[in-house]
Write an enzyme that holds these catalytic residues in place. Structure first.
Site, PDB file in Angstrom:
ATOM      1  N   HIS A  71       0.734  -1.130  -0.043  1.00  0.00           N
ATOM      2  CA  HIS A  71       0.136  -0.037  -0.047  1.00  0.00           C
ATOM      3  C   HIS A  71       0.948   1.307   0.007  1.00  0.00           C
ATOM      4  CE1 HIS A  71       0.823   0.984   4.625  1.00  0.00           C
ATOM      5  NE2 HIS A  71       0.853  -0.377   4.405  1.00  0.00           N
ATOM      6  N   ASP A 127      -0.545   4.206   1.084  1.00  0.00           N
ATOM      7  CA  ASP A 127      -0.929   5.172   2.299  1.00  0.00           C
ATOM      8  C   ASP A 127      -0.550   5.295   3.291  1.00  0.00           C
ATOM      9  OD1 ASP A 127      -2.276   2.859   2.428  1.00  0.00           O
ATOM     10  OD2 ASP A 127      -3.940   3.561   3.438  1.00  0.00           O
ATOM     11  N   ASP A 134       6.273   1.591   7.140  1.00  0.00           N
ATOM     12  CA  ASP A 134       4.877   1.197   6.913  1.00  0.00           C
ATOM     13  C   ASP A 134       4.474   2.054   5.775  1.00  0.00           C
ATOM     14  OD1 ASP A 134       2.764  -0.253   6.842  1.00  0.00           O
ATOM     15  OD2 ASP A 134       1.926   0.673   8.640  1.00  0.00           O
ATOM     16  N   GLU A 163      -5.069   1.143   2.477  1.00  0.00           N
ATOM     17  CA  GLU A 163      -4.976  -0.040   3.128  1.00  0.00           C
ATOM     18  C   GLU A 163      -5.290   0.399   4.866  1.00  0.00           C
ATOM     19  OE1 GLU A 163      -2.513  -3.101   5.865  1.00  0.00           O
ATOM     20  OE2 GLU A 163      -2.274  -0.636   5.552  1.00  0.00           O
ATOM     21  N   GLU A 164      -4.960   1.443   5.013  1.00  0.00           N
ATOM     22  CA  GLU A 164      -4.770   1.854   6.530  1.00  0.00           C
ATOM     23  C   GLU A 164      -6.179   2.152   7.036  1.00  0.00           C
ATOM     24  OE1 GLU A 164      -2.610   1.702   8.358  1.00  0.00           O
ATOM     25  OE2 GLU A 164      -0.530   2.134   7.224  1.00  0.00           O
ATOM     26  N   GLU A 216       5.093  -5.348   3.991  1.00  0.00           N
ATOM     27  CA  GLU A 216       4.737  -4.705   5.115  1.00  0.00           C
ATOM     28  C   GLU A 216       6.011  -5.056   6.045  1.00  0.00           C
ATOM     29  OE1 GLU A 216       2.354  -2.852   6.304  1.00  0.00           O
ATOM     30  OE2 GLU A 216       0.505  -3.647   4.947  1.00  0.00           O
ATOM     31  N   HIS A 267       3.051   3.638  12.620  1.00  0.00           N
ATOM     32  CA  HIS A 267       2.147   4.280  13.249  1.00  0.00           C
ATOM     33  C   HIS A 267       2.501   5.155  14.555  1.00  0.00           C
ATOM     34  CE1 HIS A 267      -1.084   1.599  11.551  1.00  0.00           C
ATOM     35  NE2 HIS A 267      -0.510   1.824  10.756  1.00  0.00           N
TER      36      HIS A 267
END
Length: 385
Positions: free
Chosen positions: A77, A79, A109, A141-142, A166, A353
């Protein structure tokens, strides 16, 4: 010629691509895809960018080099989550290189995976691929995984194997749990607390709902087990409860958020249907409506055989044992297309995150060499189906 890794990472990190359910925070990922498309076209890939329906300026990219079916897919991903810049000690939208780390939002990430994948692909620029190499970059994806969902519905990808990049600290991840979030609401009627007959207390109704959820959780734990996971059973977390507005008013409404994670072998739809049925059947008992809604579309469990060819190759190349994780990925969507899939990439999920997110330099070159070996195996060697 590709730019150096650090330059590519800088371009991707400095292109905001936050996905968030708050429209004030949400933004497009198109600038990230445009950078990837330019580099991939320089590597002689055929590149297509598709708008994801019902989203505001969100896109998937599918790039392929070589013809036919089979081969290898490398993807993930584009995003990131939103960030609180006040918690960062450096600019989250710039790559800051300090000693053995690249700092920046999404560096780990998982924007850092794409320059590595492109560097690996560039090694084969002059090679005649016997099977195609595909690069995939998705949106959202998030939040809802809408990019991967749309891909599974609209594309006919025929790769033999797929690696989702990932951050797994270079461990091959062959399984993860399925995840869904439920919003549960009981609605009574408010009134002055001096006389209970003036209203119907939604918090008391929620108390009955909570009891049913705990019974359901215990039943799942006793019925299902997957010994490969650190937490070997399904989990149900009572995460967030809001109810009422004052001590001297009968609570008119209560709202609960629940996180449920199921192990491979369980059906997301069956678990959801049973739970919704059990909760709504309480309405006659508590004399008020029970409304159950998904917080986001469910993510199915994922599992590839730990003895599969792809798992074995990455285990041999990395020297690290295959593992399972509790977080969700886009793997089940690629697996639903008949592609043998694994989750594998540089960086630690512990950095994802987080403020001052970073990608350690020490895993960049080893990951690239592993991807080069996979490309050679799946795209250059003669393989019997």
């Amino acid at each position: 010629m590709l730019p150096p890794f650090s330059k590519m990472l800088q371009k991707l990190v400095s292109s905001p691509s936050v996905s968030n359910l708050d429209p004030d925070l949400d933004c497009s990922n198109l600038s990230v895809l445009n950078h990837l498309a330019n580099w991939l076209e320089d590597l002689d890939f055929d590149v297509a960018i598709h708008c994801v329906p019902e989203l505001n300026e969100k896109y998937n990219l599918v790039a392929q080099k070589g013809s036919g079916t089979g081969g290898l897919l490398l993807g993930g991903h584009t995003d990131t989550v939103a960030c609180d810049e006040s918690l960062w000690t450096r600019n989250p939208y710039a790559t800051t290189e300090i000693e053995d780390r690249f700092y920046g939002l999404g560096s780990c990430d998982m924007k850092g995976f794409f320059p590595i994948a492109l560097e690996a692909a560039s090694t084969f620029r002059e090679r005649d691929l016997k099977s195609p190499l595909t690069i995939l970059a998705t949106a959202d994806e998030e939040t809802t995984m809408a990019g991967a969902r749309y891909l599974a519905e609209s594309e006919n990808l025929t790769s033999d194997a797929a690696v989702i990049g990932e951050p797994t600290s270079m461990h091959p991840v062959y399984a993860h749990k399925g995840i869904f979030v439920l919003k549960i609401q009981t609605e009574g009627s408010s009134g002055h607390s001096s006389n209970p007959s003036l209203g119907v207390n939604a918090l008391e109704g929620m108390w009955t709902v909570l009891g049913e959820l705990i019974r359901f959780r215990n039943e799942l734990r006793n019925k299902y087990e997957h010994p490969d996971f650190e937490v070997a059973f399904p989990t149900l977390n009572l995460g967030c409860l809001h109810a009422g507005d004052s001590a001297n008013r009968i609570c008119g409404r209560a709202d609960l958020l629940v996180d449920i994670r199921i192990v491979p072998g369980m059906s997301t739809g069956s678990v959801l249907d049973e739970l919704v049925g059990r909760l709504t059947s309480l309405e006659s008992q508590i004399e008020m409506p029970v409304v159950v809604e998904p917080g986001f579309p469910p993510i199915d469990p994922f599992e590839t055989s730990s003895g599969s060819e792809l798992v074995g190759l990455i285990q041999e190349l990395s020297g690290l044992d295959p593992i399972t994780v509790a977080f969700g990925t886009e793997a089940p969507f690629l697996q639903s297309m008949g592609i043998e899939t694994i989750v594998f990439g540089p960086g630690s999920i512990d950095q994802a995150h987080q403020a001052d997110e970073y990608l350690g330099k020490g895993q960049i070159d080893p990951t690239r060499r592993i991807l080069e070996n996979l490309i050679n195996h799946y795209c250059c060697e003669n393989r019997s189906n």
